[in-house]
Design a protein around this motif. Structure first.
Motif, PDB file in Angstrom:
ATOM      1  N   GLN A 125       0.848  -1.192   0.000  1.00 19.34           N
ATOM      2  CA  GLN A 125       0.000   0.000   0.000  1.00 19.34           C
ATOM      3  C   GLN A 125       0.881   1.238   0.000  1.00 19.34           C
ATOM      4  OE1 GLN A 125      -2.369  -0.180   3.554  1.00 19.34           O
ATOM      5  NE2 GLN A 125      -3.276  -2.143   3.041  1.00 19.34           N
ATOM      6  N   ASP A 126       0.298   2.376  -0.387  1.00 20.08           N
ATOM      7  CA  ASP A 126       1.022   3.641  -0.292  1.00 20.08           C
ATOM      8  C   ASP A 126       0.869   4.196   1.123  1.00 20.08           C
ATOM      9  OD1 ASP A 126      -1.478   4.930  -0.114  1.00 20.08           O
ATOM     10  OD2 ASP A 126      -1.416   5.667  -2.166  1.00 20.08           O
TER      11      ASP A 126
ATOM     12  N   GLY B 135      -2.601   4.287   2.654  1.00 21.31           N
ATOM     13  CA  GLY B 135      -3.341   3.033   2.780  1.00 21.31           C
ATOM     14  C   GLY B 135      -4.008   2.559   1.515  1.00 21.31           C
ATOM     15  N   ASN B 136      -3.714   3.199   0.388  1.00 23.82           N
ATOM     16  CA  ASN B 136      -4.266   2.763  -0.894  1.00 23.82           C
ATOM     17  C   ASN B 136      -3.451   1.577  -1.424  1.00 23.82           C
ATOM     18  OD1 ASN B 136      -6.165   5.004  -1.118  1.00 23.82           O
ATOM     19  ND2 ASN B 136      -4.356   6.258  -1.455  1.00 23.82           N
ATOM     20  N   VAL B 137      -4.144   0.529  -1.797  1.00 25.58           N
ATOM     21  CA  VAL B 137      -3.483  -0.663  -2.329  1.00 25.58           C
ATOM     22  C   VAL B 137      -2.758  -0.315  -3.626  1.00 25.58           C
ATOM     23  CG1 VAL B 137      -3.906  -2.980  -3.259  1.00 25.58           C
ATOM     24  CG2 VAL B 137      -5.174  -2.183  -1.262  1.00 25.58           C
ATOM     25  N   LEU B 138      -1.567  -0.840  -3.796  1.00 25.95           N
ATOM     26  CA  LEU B 138      -0.822  -0.633  -5.050  1.00 25.95           C
ATOM     27  C   LEU B 138      -1.328  -1.624  -6.099  1.00 25.95           C
ATOM     28  CD1 LEU B 138       2.856   0.003  -3.862  1.00 25.95           C
ATOM     29  CD2 LEU B 138       1.038   1.639  -4.374  1.00 25.95           C
TER      30      LEU B 138
ATOM     31  N   ASN C 247      -4.618  -6.758  -5.601  1.00 29.49           N
ATOM     32  CA  ASN C 247      -4.572  -6.665  -4.142  1.00 29.49           C
ATOM     33  C   ASN C 247      -3.215  -6.202  -3.619  1.00 29.49           C
ATOM     34  OD1 ASN C 247      -7.272  -7.683  -3.712  1.00 29.49           O
ATOM     35  ND2 ASN C 247      -6.468  -9.648  -4.404  1.00 29.49           N
ATOM     36  N   GLY C 248      -2.319  -5.810  -4.523  1.00 28.16           N
ATOM     37  CA  GLY C 248      -0.989  -5.366  -4.119  1.00 28.16           C
ATOM     38  C   GLY C 248      -0.048  -6.499  -3.755  1.00 28.16           C
TER      39      GLY C 248
ATOM     40  N   THR D  94       2.963   2.772  -8.163  1.00 30.82           N
ATOM     41  CA  THR D  94       1.563   2.614  -8.566  1.00 30.82           C
ATOM     42  C   THR D  94       1.515   2.082  -9.995  1.00 30.82           C
ATOM     43  OG1 THR D  94       1.360   4.808  -9.547  1.00 30.82           O
ATOM     44  CG2 THR D  94       0.908   4.640  -7.175  1.00 30.82           C
TER      45      THR D  94
ATOM     46  N   TRP E 244       6.137   3.846  -2.314  1.00 27.10           N
ATOM     47  CA  TRP E 244       6.603   3.091  -1.156  1.00 27.10           C
ATOM     48  C   TRP E 244       8.117   2.923  -1.251  1.00 27.10           C
ATOM     49  CZ3 TRP E 244       8.861  -1.783  -0.408  1.00 27.10           C
ATOM     50  CH2 TRP E 244       8.709  -2.365   0.857  1.00 27.10           C
TER      51      TRP E 244
END
Length: 107
Positions: free
Chosen positions: A14-15, A18-21, A55-56, A87, A94
């Motif tokens: 995640q970044d 909290g956003n999934v990559l 889902n990263g 991304t 990250w």
């Protein structure tokens, strides 16, 4: 027994917000040149791209593998990977962070 690479699995990257990559990727670069007994030299100058799924997590098929830093696979023993997450649009999200990959079938 011949040295084998370790398959990368999971991650849920995640970044900072909290956003999934989702469908992003990781760039991994070995800290220094190393060698694998019975295989040869591994050059640190090239980055390895590890694709992530929605889902990263590291994409499982096809398998994505790297040489482990532990368990006597790479010499010298103090190597590590510098890992940066991106991304799907290619923006750094990250890292970079230092990571050692444990020897075994998966990590």
């Amino acid at each position: 027994m011949a040295a084998t690479k370790t398959q990368l699995t999971g991650g849920a990257f995640q970044d900072g917000l909290g956003n999934v990559l989702a469908n992003g990727y990781l760039k991994m670069k070995l800290s220094q040149d190393a060698s694998v007994s019975g295989v040869g030299n591994i050059c640190s100058g090239l980055e390895i791209t590890i694709n992530l799924d929605v889902n990263g997590n590291a994409v499982a098929s096809p398998a994505q593998s790297v040489w482990a830093n532990t368990g006597g696979v790479l010499a010298p023993i103090n190597t590590f990977y510098k890992v940066t997450g991106y991304t799907a649009a290619g923006q750094r999200a990250w890292g970079p962070n230092n990571q050692q990959v444990a020897a075994g079938a998966t990590f």
